[in-house]
Scaffold this motif. Structure first.
Motif, PDB file in Angstrom:
ATOM      1  N   GLY A 221       0.813  -1.218   0.000  1.00  0.00           N
ATOM      2  CA  GLY A 221       0.000   0.000   0.000  1.00  0.00           C
ATOM      3  C   GLY A 221       0.843   1.262   0.000  1.00  0.00           C
ATOM      4  N   CYS A 222       0.173   2.391   0.212  1.00  0.00           N
ATOM      5  CA  CYS A 222       0.851   3.689   0.232  1.00  0.00           C
ATOM      6  C   CYS A 222       0.584   4.414   1.538  1.00  0.00           C
ATOM      7  CB  CYS A 222       0.399   4.538  -0.953  1.00  0.00           C
ATOM      8  SG  CYS A 222       1.088   4.001  -2.533  1.00  0.00           S
ATOM      9  N   GLY A 223       0.626   3.677   2.633  1.00  0.00           N
ATOM     10  CA  GLY A 223       0.497   4.331   3.923  1.00  0.00           C
ATOM     11  C   GLY A 223      -0.828   4.149   4.610  1.00  0.00           C
ATOM     12  N   GLU A 224      -1.697   3.266   4.117  1.00  0.00           N
ATOM     13  CA  GLU A 224      -3.017   3.085   4.740  1.00  0.00           C
ATOM     14  C   GLU A 224      -2.934   2.136   5.929  1.00  0.00           C
ATOM     15  OE1 GLU A 224      -3.747   3.107   0.156  1.00  0.00           O
ATOM     16  OE2 GLU A 224      -2.256   2.328   1.547  1.00  0.00           O
ATOM     17  N   VAL A 225      -2.090   2.448   6.894  1.00  0.00           N
ATOM     18  CA  VAL A 225      -1.938   1.645   8.108  1.00  0.00           C
ATOM     19  C   VAL A 225      -1.858   2.595   9.300  1.00  0.00           C
ATOM     20  CG1 VAL A 225      -0.835  -0.340   7.008  1.00  0.00           C
ATOM     21  CG2 VAL A 225       0.564   1.597   7.744  1.00  0.00           C
ATOM     22  N   GLY A 376      10.745  11.467   0.145  1.00  0.00           N
ATOM     23  CA  GLY A 376      10.493  12.706  -0.585  1.00  0.00           C
ATOM     24  C   GLY A 376       9.114  13.259  -0.288  1.00  0.00           C
ATOM     25  N   VAL A 377       8.746  14.265  -1.054  1.00  0.00           N
ATOM     26  CA  VAL A 377       7.495  14.988  -0.820  1.00  0.00           C
ATOM     27  C   VAL A 377       6.288  14.088  -1.055  1.00  0.00           C
ATOM     28  CG1 VAL A 377       6.090  16.940  -1.578  1.00  0.00           C
ATOM     29  CG2 VAL A 377       8.570  17.184  -1.398  1.00  0.00           C
ATOM     30  N   LYS A 378       6.322  13.301  -2.132  1.00  0.00           N
ATOM     31  CA  LYS A 378       5.175  12.439  -2.427  1.00  0.00           C
ATOM     32  C   LYS A 378       4.975  11.388  -1.352  1.00  0.00           C
ATOM     33  CE  LYS A 378       4.907   8.730  -4.119  1.00  0.00           C
ATOM     34  NZ  LYS A 378       4.495   7.345  -3.733  1.00  0.00           N
ATOM     35  N   THR A 379       6.058  10.747  -0.929  1.00  0.00           N
ATOM     36  CA  THR A 379       5.961   9.720   0.109  1.00  0.00           C
ATOM     37  C   THR A 379       5.424  10.313   1.406  1.00  0.00           C
ATOM     38  OG1 THR A 379       7.789   8.465  -0.857  1.00  0.00           O
ATOM     39  CG2 THR A 379       7.260   8.038   1.443  1.00  0.00           C
ATOM     40  N   ALA A 380       5.980  11.465   1.814  1.00  0.00           N
ATOM     41  CA  ALA A 380       5.519  12.115   3.044  1.00  0.00           C
ATOM     42  C   ALA A 380       4.062  12.531   2.929  1.00  0.00           C
ATOM     43  CB  ALA A 380       6.400  13.323   3.345  1.00  0.00           C
ATOM     44  N   SER A 381       3.668  13.030   1.765  1.00  0.00           N
ATOM     45  CA  SER A 381       2.285  13.467   1.566  1.00  0.00           C
ATOM     46  C   SER A 381       1.316  12.294   1.672  1.00  0.00           C
ATOM     47  CB  SER A 381       2.147  14.156   0.210  1.00  0.00           C
ATOM     48  OG  SER A 381       0.838  14.641   0.019  1.00  0.00           O
ATOM     49  N   CYS A 382       1.724  11.141   1.138  1.00  0.00           N
ATOM     50  CA  CYS A 382       0.866   9.948   1.247  1.00  0.00           C
ATOM     51  C   CYS A 382       0.703   9.524   2.702  1.00  0.00           C
ATOM     52  CB  CYS A 382       1.469   8.794   0.444  1.00  0.00           C
ATOM     53  SG  CYS A 382       1.229   8.933  -1.349  1.00  0.00           S
ATOM     54  N   VAL A 383       1.778   9.579   3.485  1.00  0.00           N
ATOM     55  CA  VAL A 383       1.692   9.222   4.905  1.00  0.00           C
ATOM     56  C   VAL A 383       0.746  10.179   5.634  1.00  0.00           C
ATOM     57  CG1 VAL A 383       2.981   9.022   7.058  1.00  0.00           C
ATOM     58  CG2 VAL A 383       3.979   8.160   4.930  1.00  0.00           C
ATOM     59  N   ILE A 384       0.856  11.474   5.323  1.00  0.00           N
ATOM     60  CA  ILE A 384      -0.019  12.468   5.951  1.00  0.00           C
ATOM     61  C   ILE A 384      -1.475  12.230   5.570  1.00  0.00           C
ATOM     62  CG2 ILE A 384      -0.587  14.933   6.029  1.00  0.00           C
ATOM     63  CD1 ILE A 384       2.431  15.458   5.539  1.00  0.00           C
ATOM     64  N   LEU A 385      -1.713  11.917   4.308  1.00  0.00           N
ATOM     65  CA  LEU A 385      -3.083  11.749   3.818  1.00  0.00           C
ATOM     66  C   LEU A 385      -3.717  10.456   4.299  1.00  0.00           C
ATOM     67  CD1 LEU A 385      -5.336  12.828   1.901  1.00  0.00           C
ATOM     68  CD2 LEU A 385      -4.230  11.531   0.067  1.00  0.00           C
ATOM     69  N   CYS A 387      -2.275   7.861   6.507  1.00  0.00           N
ATOM     70  CA  CYS A 387      -2.004   7.391   7.864  1.00  0.00           C
ATOM     71  C   CYS A 387      -2.428   8.414   8.916  1.00  0.00           C
ATOM     72  CB  CYS A 387      -0.513   7.064   8.011  1.00  0.00           C
ATOM     73  SG  CYS A 387      -0.036   6.546   9.680  1.00  0.00           S
ATOM     74  N   LEU A 388      -1.984   9.663   8.750  1.00  0.00           N
ATOM     75  CA  LEU A 388      -2.349  10.694   9.717  1.00  0.00           C
ATOM     76  C   LEU A 388      -3.767  11.212   9.503  1.00  0.00           C
ATOM     77  CD1 LEU A 388       0.941  12.817   9.816  1.00  0.00           C
ATOM     78  CD2 LEU A 388       0.353  10.754  11.086  1.00  0.00           C
ATOM     79  N   GLN A 389      -4.355  10.908   8.330  1.00  0.00           N
ATOM     80  CA  GLN A 389      -5.707  11.348   7.977  1.00  0.00           C
ATOM     81  C   GLN A 389      -5.848  12.872   8.061  1.00  0.00           C
ATOM     82  OE1 GLN A 389      -8.021   8.560  10.627  1.00  0.00           O
ATOM     83  NE2 GLN A 389      -8.932   7.937   8.671  1.00  0.00           N
ATOM     84  N   GLN A 390      -4.828  13.539   7.541  1.00  0.00           N
ATOM     85  CA  GLN A 390      -4.825  14.991   7.433  1.00  0.00           C
ATOM     86  C   GLN A 390      -4.863  15.366   5.955  1.00  0.00           C
ATOM     87  OE1 GLN A 390      -4.879  17.245   9.871  1.00  0.00           O
ATOM     88  NE2 GLN A 390      -4.673  15.855  11.594  1.00  0.00           N
ATOM     89  N   PRO A 391      -5.435  16.534   5.605  1.00  0.00           N
ATOM     90  CA  PRO A 391      -5.495  16.924   4.191  1.00  0.00           C
ATOM     91  C   PRO A 391      -4.114  17.169   3.606  1.00  0.00           C
ATOM     92  CG  PRO A 391      -6.200  18.729   5.606  1.00  0.00           C
ATOM     93  CD  PRO A 391      -6.072  17.536   6.487  1.00  0.00           C
ATOM     94  N   PRO A 427      -9.260  22.258  -2.670  1.00  0.00           N
ATOM     95  CA  PRO A 427      -9.908  22.311  -1.342  1.00  0.00           C
ATOM     96  C   PRO A 427      -9.557  21.085  -0.503  1.00  0.00           C
ATOM     97  CG  PRO A 427     -11.485  22.793  -3.097  1.00  0.00           C
ATOM     98  CD  PRO A 427     -10.236  22.302  -3.770  1.00  0.00           C
ATOM     99  N   ASP A 428      -9.438  21.270   0.805  1.00  0.00           N
ATOM    100  CA  ASP A 428      -9.048  20.179   1.701  1.00  0.00           C
ATOM    101  C   ASP A 428     -10.003  18.992   1.615  1.00  0.00           C
ATOM    102  OD1 ASP A 428      -7.722  22.226   4.440  1.00  0.00           O
ATOM    103  OD2 ASP A 428      -6.834  21.539   2.558  1.00  0.00           O
ATOM    104  N   ASP A 429     -11.305  19.270   1.487  1.00  0.00           N
ATOM    105  CA  ASP A 429     -12.277  18.174   1.499  1.00  0.00           C
ATOM    106  C   ASP A 429     -12.269  17.353   0.213  1.00  0.00           C
ATOM    107  OD1 ASP A 429     -13.250  20.319   0.051  1.00  0.00           O
ATOM    108  OD2 ASP A 429     -15.345  19.906   0.535  1.00  0.00           O
ATOM    109  N   LEU A 430     -11.515  17.807  -0.808  1.00  0.00           N
ATOM    110  CA  LEU A 430     -11.448  17.055  -2.067  1.00  0.00           C
ATOM    111  C   LEU A 430     -10.068  16.435  -2.305  1.00  0.00           C
ATOM    112  CD1 LEU A 430     -13.408  19.367  -4.546  1.00  0.00           C
ATOM    113  CD2 LEU A 430     -14.197  17.255  -3.475  1.00  0.00           C
ATOM    114  N   LYS A 431      -9.114  16.680  -1.420  1.00  0.00           N
ATOM    115  CA  LYS A 431      -7.751  16.201  -1.651  1.00  0.00           C
ATOM    116  C   LYS A 431      -7.675  14.682  -1.641  1.00  0.00           C
ATOM    117  CE  LYS A 431      -5.345  20.355  -0.114  1.00  0.00           C
ATOM    118  NZ  LYS A 431      -4.578  21.035   0.934  1.00  0.00           N
TER     119      LYS A 431
END
Length: 503
Positions: A221-225, A376-385, A387-391, A427-431
């Protein structure tokens, strides 16, 4: 006829002699000037024939109305020179020209400003009333508000260029909260909603789950844990390769090093065993995932850094409990005592963790994640989106390709620049939904995949819901000759999830 009348006047050219109306105006102006006396400090002029009495508010100057009618009245016996610090603006008072060119020259000098700030007890003669101070402040605010729009735009662009420079603390040149392309208005909120609606009708509307599912041992996966460290390494394995290859690499880690059976960290790979293993063993375990040498070294280094950080945080929290002084580690002020005790327990049991990043603002989490090697930026962004469930609008190869065709960014924008731009515009709700739909559509749509070929039978039969919105020029081949009308199914190369070595 007298002798005087016969005297010949000297010839005057039309260029040297002003017109009659101008001569008359000059005479009137000179007569009026004789009635005025210049005041020092560039404060204007005062009429000598009539002394100022009571000022009236002047809307053009933006000066507040003075309620005390006697504040500026001339006291008996005072000399005219004592009025040099007054700021009367009535017709019979000071005449000031507030056009753009002369505005700065009429601003009081430093010594004059100090006289305005003097109290009544300190003023030797006029004892200027305290009401002069707010009038001066109002004047200053009015001048500051007249900054030209182009000056503001230039300041924003300068700030953006400065923030976008790559430094040790900002290795990817990110511009949090500021787009690197302020002149590029797309995408608007309406654009994002339109694309989400069209792709959602075809693929199904993507919604973020309320709860993150338990970690799978079959799919990287890409961080969905739930665990941040687990999410980061899984996402690192998915870079520059297909989903099948990254799954194979993750299975190799599970087989080689095992998982935690019970208690804290249950179901996760035993990352501490991976940390102490030789790098050659890690490379061998993930050899089927592509770039095994690079990824193996990155994983080894990441786990070593996490181990050291966990010890520092444990020692800081233990000391905090003894002294009562808040630990000087990231996020300590926001953590509850129970969360701090959990970090201490994990560190003592050898369970590597980055879960203290949970709850951080996306910008802070991004800075924490990209400091690790290979992240990198993409990997970190996937973890934030995920795993952390942040926009966070993660830009992988599919998102970059499709948003480029949609003209949501300049044609030559890099993926990191695209992230900074779209992070502001989407918008955050569509990311979450747009990221998932772009990835799915970029993989499945015949016309929107990376190696699409226009004019083939497959192309002609395919339908794309965003066909009218995209411009694929420069990103597609065109079938000619014998290849026209033929399908390329089975002949195309495998589409990789990542194709940018910066991640």
């Amino acid at each position: 006829m007298t002798t005087r009348s016969l005297r010949k006047r000297p010839a005057e050219s039309s260029a040297s002699r002003p017109p009659a109306k101008k001569r008359q105006a000059q005479a009137v102006s000179q007569a009026e000037d004789d009635q005025w006396e210049e005041l020092p400090h560039n404060l204007g002029r005062v009429r000598t024939s009539k002394l100022p009495t009571k000022p009236e508010p002047t809307q053009d100057l933006g000066i507040a109305k003075i309620e005390d009618e006697g504040a500026n009245e001339l006291k008996a016996g005072e000399d005219l020179s004592d009025l040099k610090h007054e700021t009367d603006t009535t017709e019979t008072g000071i005449v000031q020209d507030f056009d753009v060119k002369s505005r700065r020259t009429l601003r009081p000098r430093r010594s004059t400003v100090q006289s305005y700030l003097e109290s009544e007890d300190e003023s030797p003669k006029t004892k200027a009333p305290a009401r002069s101070l707010p009038r001066l402040a109002t004047k200053k605010r009015t001048i500051k508000q007249e900054i030209k729009e182009e000056d503001v735009d230039f300041a924003i662009e300068k700030k953006t260029r400065t923030a976008s420079k790559k430094t040790k603390d900002n290795p990817y040149g990110l511009t949090p909260g500021i787009t690197p392309f302020p002149e590029w208005a797309a995408p608007s909120v309406a654009d994002c909603k339109a694309v989400y609606s069209q792709l959602g009708k075809l693929h199904g509307y993507a919604k973020a789950p309320d709860k993150i599912p338990a970690p799978s041992l079959e799919v990287s996966g890409c961080g969905e844990v739930p665990a941040v460290l687990d999410a980061m390494i899984r996402t690192r394995l998915s870079a520059h390769t297909s989903a099948a290859n990254s799954n194979a690499a993750f299975k190799g880690l599970v087989t080689k090093f095992g998982v935690i059976g019970e208690g804290l960290g249950q179901g996760s790979v035993d990352w501490d065993k991976v940390r102490v293993a030789p790098v050659e063993d890690i490379v061998a375990a993930i050899k089927h995932g592509g770039l095994a040498q690079t990824k193996g070294r990155d994983i080894k280094n990441i786990l070593g850094i996490v181990h050291e950080e966990n010890k520092v945080r444990r020692d800081a929290f233990v000391a905090e409990k003894k002294t009562g002084t808040v630990a000087e580690v990231i996020g300590a002020k926001e953590k509850t005592q129970g969360q701090k005790d959990l970090e201490i327990l994990k560190a003592e049991k050898g369970l590597l963790s980055l879960d203290h990043i949970h709850g951080m603002h996306p910008e802070d989490a991004m800075r924490e994640l990209i400091k690790f090697p290979g992240i990198g930026v993409k990997t970190a962004s996937c973890v934030i989106l995920f795993c952390l469930q942040q926009p966070s609008f993660a830009v992988d190869t599919h998102v970059h390709r499709l948003t480029g065709w949609l003209k949501w960014m300049p044609p030559k924008a890099t993926r990191d620049q695209a992230f900074s731009h779209l992070e502001v515009r989407v918008p955050d709700d569509l990311k979450y939904g747009l990221h998932k739909l772009f990835v799915q559509h970029g993989r499945s749509c015949v016309r929107c995949r990376a190696n699409t070929t226009e004019g083939t039978e497959e192309w002609n039969e395919a339908e794309c819901p965003i066909e009218e919105l995209v411009d694929r020029l420069g990103k597609r081949k065109k079938a000619t000759g014998k290849s026209a009308g033929k399908s390329t199914i089975g002949k195309r190369r495998k589409i990789k999830d990542e194709d940018d070595p910066s991640d």
